[in-house]
Motif scaffolding. Structure first.
Motif, PDB file in Angstrom:
ATOM      1  N   ARG A 247      -2.616  10.048  12.453  1.00 24.96           N
ATOM      2  CA  ARG A 247      -2.197   9.210  11.330  1.00 24.96           C
ATOM      3  C   ARG A 247      -1.056   8.294  11.770  1.00 24.96           C
ATOM      4  O   ARG A 247      -0.126   8.727  12.455  1.00 24.96           O
ATOM      5  CB  ARG A 247      -1.747  10.074  10.155  1.00 24.96           C
ATOM      6  CG  ARG A 247      -2.888  10.875   9.530  1.00 24.96           C
ATOM      7  CD  ARG A 247      -2.381  11.815   8.466  1.00 24.96           C
ATOM      8  NE  ARG A 247      -3.488  12.522   7.823  1.00 24.96           N
ATOM      9  CZ  ARG A 247      -3.804  12.386   6.535  1.00 24.96           C
ATOM     10  NH1 ARG A 247      -3.096  11.584   5.767  1.00 24.96           N
ATOM     11  NH2 ARG A 247      -4.813  13.064   6.031  1.00 24.96           N
ATOM     12  N   THR A 248      -1.133   7.039  11.326  1.00 27.06           N
ATOM     13  CA  THR A 248      -0.104   6.057  11.681  1.00 27.06           C
ATOM     14  C   THR A 248       0.594   5.475  10.461  1.00 27.06           C
ATOM     15  O   THR A 248       1.580   4.749  10.614  1.00 27.06           O
ATOM     16  CB  THR A 248      -0.725   4.895  12.477  1.00 27.06           C
ATOM     17  OG1 THR A 248      -1.646   4.182  11.628  1.00 27.06           O
ATOM     18  CG2 THR A 248      -1.467   5.403  13.702  1.00 27.06           C
ATOM     19  N   ASP A 249       0.095   5.758   9.251  1.00 28.04           N
ATOM     20  CA  ASP A 249       0.608   5.191   7.999  1.00 28.04           C
ATOM     21  C   ASP A 249       0.454   3.674   7.947  1.00 28.04           C
ATOM     22  O   ASP A 249       1.152   2.997   7.182  1.00 28.04           O
ATOM     23  CB  ASP A 249       2.076   5.581   7.774  1.00 28.04           C
ATOM     24  CG  ASP A 249       2.238   7.058   7.465  1.00 28.04           C
ATOM     25  OD1 ASP A 249       1.214   7.723   7.222  1.00 28.04           O
ATOM     26  OD2 ASP A 249       3.382   7.548   7.485  1.00 28.04           O
TER      27      ASP A 249
ATOM     28  N   GLU B 124      -2.306  -9.076   1.139  1.00 30.27           N
ATOM     29  CA  GLU B 124      -0.919  -8.739   0.846  1.00 30.27           C
ATOM     30  C   GLU B 124      -0.676  -7.236   0.867  1.00 30.27           C
ATOM     31  O   GLU B 124       0.357  -6.770   1.353  1.00 30.27           O
ATOM     32  CB  GLU B 124      -0.535  -9.306  -0.520  1.00 30.27           C
ATOM     33  CG  GLU B 124      -0.489 -10.835  -0.560  1.00 30.27           C
ATOM     34  CD  GLU B 124      -0.239 -11.359  -1.965  1.00 30.27           C
ATOM     35  OE1 GLU B 124      -0.249 -10.525  -2.914  1.00 30.27           O
ATOM     36  OE2 GLU B 124      -0.051 -12.579  -2.110  1.00 30.27           O
ATOM     37  N   ARG B 125      -1.611  -6.454   0.378  1.00 40.01           N
ATOM     38  CA  ARG B 125      -1.376  -5.017   0.198  1.00 40.01           C
ATOM     39  C   ARG B 125      -1.806  -4.167   1.382  1.00 40.01           C
ATOM     40  O   ARG B 125      -1.353  -3.021   1.509  1.00 40.01           O
ATOM     41  CB  ARG B 125      -2.106  -4.527  -1.065  1.00 40.01           C
ATOM     42  CG  ARG B 125      -1.675  -5.241  -2.326  1.00 40.01           C
ATOM     43  CD  ARG B 125      -2.352  -4.666  -3.547  1.00 40.01           C
ATOM     44  NE  ARG B 125      -2.174  -5.511  -4.714  1.00 40.01           N
ATOM     45  CZ  ARG B 125      -2.617  -5.225  -5.923  1.00 40.01           C
ATOM     46  NH1 ARG B 125      -3.278  -4.075  -6.124  1.00 40.01           N
ATOM     47  NH2 ARG B 125      -2.433  -6.052  -6.933  1.00 40.01           N
ATOM     48  N   PHE B 126      -2.680  -4.719   2.242  1.00 43.58           N
ATOM     49  CA  PHE B 126      -3.205  -3.887   3.315  1.00 43.58           C
ATOM     50  C   PHE B 126      -3.054  -4.517   4.706  1.00 43.58           C
ATOM     51  O   PHE B 126      -2.757  -3.812   5.667  1.00 43.58           O
ATOM     52  CB  PHE B 126      -4.690  -3.575   3.067  1.00 43.58           C
ATOM     53  CG  PHE B 126      -4.942  -2.797   1.820  1.00 43.58           C
ATOM     54  CD1 PHE B 126      -4.722  -1.430   1.769  1.00 43.58           C
ATOM     55  CD2 PHE B 126      -5.370  -3.437   0.670  1.00 43.58           C
ATOM     56  CE1 PHE B 126      -4.955  -0.709   0.611  1.00 43.58           C
ATOM     57  CE2 PHE B 126      -5.608  -2.728  -0.497  1.00 43.58           C
ATOM     58  CZ  PHE B 126      -5.387  -1.358  -0.533  1.00 43.58           C
TER      59      PHE B 126
ATOM     60  N   ASP C 192       3.866  -5.126   7.747  1.00 46.15           N
ATOM     61  CA  ASP C 192       5.011  -4.389   7.214  1.00 46.15           C
ATOM     62  C   ASP C 192       4.605  -3.371   6.145  1.00 46.15           C
ATOM     63  O   ASP C 192       5.451  -2.656   5.614  1.00 46.15           O
ATOM     64  CB  ASP C 192       6.055  -5.345   6.650  1.00 46.15           C
ATOM     65  CG  ASP C 192       5.482  -6.249   5.552  1.00 46.15           C
ATOM     66  OD1 ASP C 192       4.253  -6.223   5.350  1.00 46.15           O
ATOM     67  OD2 ASP C 192       6.263  -6.986   4.926  1.00 46.15           O
ATOM     68  N   VAL C 193       3.303  -3.303   5.841  1.00 44.20           N
ATOM     69  CA  VAL C 193       2.826  -2.335   4.839  1.00 44.20           C
ATOM     70  C   VAL C 193       2.793  -0.944   5.467  1.00 44.20           C
ATOM     71  O   VAL C 193       2.235  -0.751   6.544  1.00 44.20           O
ATOM     72  CB  VAL C 193       1.422  -2.711   4.327  1.00 44.20           C
ATOM     73  CG1 VAL C 193       0.904  -1.654   3.368  1.00 44.20           C
ATOM     74  CG2 VAL C 193       1.458  -4.082   3.664  1.00 44.20           C
TER      75      VAL C 193
ATOM     76  N   GLU D   3      -2.460   7.686  -0.190  1.00 47.42           N
ATOM     77  CA  GLU D   3      -1.941   6.623  -1.056  1.00 47.42           C
ATOM     78  C   GLU D   3      -2.697   5.325  -0.835  1.00 47.42           C
ATOM     79  O   GLU D   3      -2.951   4.571  -1.786  1.00 47.42           O
ATOM     80  CB  GLU D   3      -0.449   6.417  -0.781  1.00 47.42           C
ATOM     81  CG  GLU D   3       0.442   7.534  -1.269  1.00 47.42           C
ATOM     82  CD  GLU D   3       1.908   7.217  -1.063  1.00 47.42           C
ATOM     83  OE1 GLU D   3       2.238   6.020  -0.833  1.00 47.42           O
ATOM     84  OE2 GLU D   3       2.729   8.144  -1.134  1.00 47.42           O
ATOM     85  N   ALA D   4      -3.056   5.042   0.408  1.00 45.42           N
ATOM     86  CA  ALA D   4      -3.799   3.818   0.701  1.00 45.42           C
ATOM     87  C   ALA D   4      -5.188   3.863   0.068  1.00 45.42           C
ATOM     88  O   ALA D   4      -5.673   2.853  -0.459  1.00 45.42           O
ATOM     89  CB  ALA D   4      -3.907   3.626   2.216  1.00 45.42           C
TER      90      ALA D   4
END
Length: 456
Positions: free
Chosen positions: A136-138, A399-401, A405-406, A412-413
């Motif tokens: 996992r990398t977030d 913008e969200r994905f 910087d996200v 949550e994703a």
């Protein structure tokens, strides 16, 4: 081989390559080996460390670490009988080493720590375990759409000017790994400082080992850094059971160093000046990625810059045949169309939520349709109400994905994906398995969804 015997016999000095007549050495019982280290001595002092890069019947070619400027043809050579070795002990965490394996961080000396050989053979396939665990990398564009899997070897394809080093540093900080081994190849000092500062500020330097070859350092060290980093990673995985993530930037600089050495040795170049063994040289490093049976794992994530954004350039072209996919960094974002993880099917739906596969495919499908709607809008075609929804979806998706910087954990994703679908489309419009919609579709209408319903 005796390390005390030195002799003269320099035949030629071309670039950083010194050719030595070794007939006298053979008469003394010295038989140099490929990749063996040697010392060049001049006026009673050591001039530089060198490495054997070519053997022939009567001569040996040495690559001089410090360059040959100021070296006299009367200098003497002393073969050490040793290969390059990497330091390995509990004292290496948080340390920074040069391309010669020497600490350069002003920390305590490690002279008494054990050393391990580098550039050994890759692991027998029978001793490998099939990749089946996720790292996992977030970073949503990785975790949701192209999972990074333990023991995977995968590059980031990019061009000069893109924030690939910032992305690599973020992955090193956020990745779910026991140890991060970083290898910098031909870095400018600012980039090296950025990596080190980022690891230190994030508090992960204590689980990090860094090897750095700067642009001003000897070229030959650039060819050794991957071997040093991978030797340490292998030992940590096999002996200590660590899940090791190896980060390398930039493999094109590594290939350019091989090309420079080959040209100095008057080898016949192949495609665009690169040597004919480029594929083998790259594969020998990438194939170190492995999930060891009964032990840890080594995962390799590199940066490969593409000159002129040309994916047919020899370095990315050969890399694509070796690795298991690629992340494509374009315009400051991870492009979902150019990125691919060939091992993601081993973890999606097995280590992750049941909706992962369906939501991943649905999001990409609607984003592709949104891009088509943007093209229609740019060409002044009439847009339908559904096209306008696709436009909103594509803008929000970036913008969200897609922005680097996200930061979101996987679960949550995935929830954010469902929320975006609910904002932009009616429930019955979304083509996805009904049982999954019953479970994961947001039940309460969001303010954005209400506005969208009013505008339609």
């Amino acid at each position: 081989m005796s390390a005390a015997i030195s002799f003269r016999g320099i035949i030629s000095i071309i670039g950083d390559i010194v050719e030595i007549d070794v007939r006298a050495a053979r008469r003394m019982g010295l038989v140099p080996r490929n990749r063996e280290l040697a010392l060049l001595e001049q006026e009673g002092q050591v001039f530089s460390l060198a490495q054997v890069v070519r053997l022939s019947r009567d001569s040996v070619s040495l690559q001089v670490f410090a360059g040959t400027k100021g070296l006299s043809s009367r200098a003497s050579v002393r073969f050490t009988g040793e290969m390059m070795r990497a330091i390995h002990s509990d004292n290496i965490y948080g340390r920074v080493f040069s391309g010669a394996g020497v600490p350069i961080d002003a920390g305590p000396k490690l002279d008494n720590d054990p050393r391990i050989p580098i550039a050994g053979p890759t692991v027998n396939p029978m001793a490998r375990v099939l990749a089946s665990k996720m790292i996992r990398t977030d970073i949503p564009m990785i975790d949701v759409f192209n999972c990074l899997v333990e023991s995977q070897k995968i590059p980031i394809f990019s061009v000069a000017g893109e924030p690939y080093n910032a992305l690599l540093a973020r992955i090193g900080i956020q990745a779910d790994a026991d140890v991060v081994v970083f290898a910098g190849l031909g870095l400018i000092h600012d980039d090296f400082h950025t990596f080190r500062q980022a690891f230190e500020d994030a508090g992960v330097l204590s689980r990090t080992v860094m090897f750095a070859n700067l642009a001003s350092d000897p070229v030959v060290e650039r060819t050794l850094v991957p071997d040093l980093a991978l030797a340490v990673a292998e030992r940590l995985a096999v002996e200590e059971g660590k899940r090791v993530l190896v980060l390398m930037s930039d493999m094109t600089a590594f290939a350019d160093a091989l090309k420079e050495i080959g040209i100095s040795m008057e080898h016949i170049p192949s495609n665009r000046g690169y040597m004919g063994d480029l594929y083998s040289q790259l594969a020998r490093r990438y194939e170190k990625a492995c999930d060891y049976r009964g032990a840890g794992s080594v995962t390799i994530l590199t940066v490969t810059t593409m000159p002129g954004n040309d994916v047919t350039h020899p370095v990315p072209d050969n890399t694509g045949y070796i690795t298991e996919g690629q992340f494509y960094l374009h315009d400051g974002m991870l492009d979902p169309f150019g990125s691919l993880s060939r091992l993601k099917q081993h973890v999606i739906g097995k280590e992750t939520r049941e909706d992962h596969s369906q939501i991943m495919n649905t999001m990409i499908r609607y984003y592709a349709q949104g891009v088509e709607a943007e093209q229609k809008q740019a060409m002044a075609f009439e847009l339908s109400a559904f096209d306008h929804r696709l436009l909103r979806f594509a803008t929000a998706f970036r913008e969200r994905f897609m922005h680097l910087d996200v930061r979101q954990p996987l679960e949550e994703a995935l929830d954010a994906c469902w929320a975006l679908l609910a904002e932009c489309f009616e429930r019955d419009e979304v083509v996805i398995k009904q049982s999954l919609k019953d479970t994961w579709w947001p039940h309460a209408e969001t303010g954005a969804q209400q506005k969208l319903a009013q505008s339609s």
